[in-house]
Design an enzyme around this catalytic site. Structure first.
Site, PDB file in Angstrom:
ATOM      1  N   ASP A 154       0.870  -1.177   0.000  1.00  0.00           N
ATOM      2  CA  ASP A 154       0.000   0.000   0.000  1.00  0.00           C
ATOM      3  C   ASP A 154       0.905   1.223   0.000  1.00  0.00           C
ATOM      4  O   ASP A 154       2.068   1.124  -0.372  1.00  0.00           O
ATOM      5  CB  ASP A 154      -0.955  -0.020   1.198  1.00  0.00           C
ATOM      6  CG  ASP A 154      -2.296   0.644   0.872  1.00  0.00           C
ATOM      7  OD1 ASP A 154      -2.276   1.779   0.345  1.00  0.00           O
ATOM      8  OD2 ASP A 154      -3.355   0.052   1.158  1.00  0.00           O
ATOM      9  N   HIS A 178       1.413   1.678  -3.298  1.00  0.00           N
ATOM     10  CA  HIS A 178       0.331   2.483  -3.870  1.00  0.00           C
ATOM     11  C   HIS A 178       0.679   3.960  -3.849  1.00  0.00           C
ATOM     12  O   HIS A 178      -0.200   4.807  -4.013  1.00  0.00           O
ATOM     13  CB  HIS A 178      -0.982   2.201  -3.146  1.00  0.00           C
ATOM     14  CG  HIS A 178      -1.537   0.846  -3.455  1.00  0.00           C
ATOM     15  ND1 HIS A 178      -2.734   0.390  -2.970  1.00  0.00           N
ATOM     16  CD2 HIS A 178      -1.041  -0.176  -4.212  1.00  0.00           C
ATOM     17  CE1 HIS A 178      -2.956  -0.842  -3.405  1.00  0.00           C
ATOM     18  NE2 HIS A 178      -1.936  -1.203  -4.163  1.00  0.00           N
TER      19      HIS A 178
END
Length: 366
Positions: A154, A178
């Site tokens: 993430d 991410h």
């Protein structure tokens, strides 16, 4: 006036049920995401790890959670709610999910290491994917992160509501990050603010996003004065991504924006990006149809995707963007941007032609 020195390692219980029971009864104040396993609060507190390979480490035993896809009652590793403090030379090994939440004031973070890459999977496999393994969620004021090396599933760094005066520089994000992110902001119509943020000198490798801004459909508030500068994007799905219209695509169609509002953005700058684009627009977090991050028309050639809410984004600018699709030419690079959503005069200073088509750099008009 405390120095906490970790010369060895600290281990969470490696029994999932035991951890879940502790999380369910933990009195620590929750962050935006979860209950922290460790909560540090005070003034002039310094968390010091070790420069040795093994020392200064938190072991989360997240692999066994990832293997069975367990995303229930997961702890955030730690909250560092300190005024005039520091975190240095800390290692986070196989965290269950989120790493450090930092809502403090005047905090310096140096030489942070995160290993949230599964031992038995890759970026594109949903099996054993390390969901929500953010490195840092920064919500405080006057925070500097200098030196980060992480393999995340993430955000490497997520700057969230309330943050002001954030500098995050000199880092590497691998596996399937991410991105270097603002948000998410404005969920459930909340009023959120973020201001004065600089991301500088980062290498993003294998990431879904390089630079990302995300606010929810129907949100309120303001994000302003945010710069991403000198970002290398190698094998990154979307190097630059902005959405003011985020929603849970895996839970149904876009909800009606009944309030006709959006989290406003002002003075977002993207400067000096280079690298190449991963043809896969998503990663192992895609467990729904459509994927949570599906964009109509996305095909692995977009250097920039701007999904704006009409007239609420001002002073956006992207300059010196030199990325290309994998094994293709720079002339094959495209963008997704709807010119009808631009505020008046924005195209003159945007730095590229807002269209659904080829990336075309444009001069900045004074």
């Amino acid at each position: 006036n405390v120095v906490i020195t970790i010369k060895g390692s600290l281990h969470l219980p490696n029994n999932i049920t035991a951890v879940q029971q502790k999380v369910a009864t933990n009195p620590n104040p929750p962050s935006s995401y979860a209950i922290p396993w460790i909560y540090i609060q005070g003034t002039k507190v310094h968390l010091v790890g070790a420069t040795t390979k093994e020392g200064g480490a938190f072991h989360g035993y997240g692999q066994q959670w990832w293997d069975i896809g367990n995303r229930t009652l997961r702890p955030q590793l730690a909250t560092f709610n300190v005024t005039n403090g520091s975190i240095s030379n800390i290692k986070v090994i196989k965290p269950v999910a989120w790493g450090f939440n930092v809502p403090g004031v005047n905090v310096t973070i140096r030489n942070h290491f995160v290993d949230a890459a599964p031992n038995n999977g890759t970026r594109d496999l949903t099996v054993s994917f390390p969901f929500n393994t953010d490195g840092f969620n920064l919500a405080g004021k006057n925070i500097t992160l200098d030196g980060y090396y992480g393999h995340n599933g993430d955000d490497c760094v997520s700057v969230v509501n309330g943050a002001n005066g954030i500098v995050a520089k000199n880092g590497y994000c691998g596996f399937s990050s991410h991105g270097l992110s603002i948000g998410s902001l404005g969920r459930n119509g909340q009023y959120h603010t973020v201001s004065n943020v600089l991301f500088q000198n980062w290498t993003m490798e294998g990431a879904v996003y390089g630079a990302r801004f995300k606010s929810w459909t129907g949100g309120r508030g303001l994000a302003e004065n945010v710069t991403w500068r000198d970002i290398r994007t190698y094998n990154v799905s979307t190097p630059i991504f902005v959405t003011q219209n985020y929603y849970d695509q895996d839970k149904g169609p876009r909800p009606n924006n009944t309030n006709q509002t959006s989290t406003h953005v002002n003075n977002l700058r993207f400067e000096n990006f280079d690298g190449y684009i991963n043809p896969n627009p998503t990663d192992g977090t895609c467990i729904s149809n459509p994927c949570w991050n599906y964009v109509a028309g996305g095909n692995g050639t977009q250097a920039i995707i701007f999904d704006l809410y009409n007239g609420t984004a001002t002073n956006l600018q992207a300059t010196k963007v030199k990325v290309k699709p994998w094994k293709k030419k720079y002339s094959d690079t495209t963008v997704i941007c709807d010119p009808s959503t631009l505020a008046p005069g924005e195209q003159d200073t945007l730095g590229f032609l807002c269209q659904r088509g080829p990336y075309v750099a444009t001069p900045i008009q004074k």
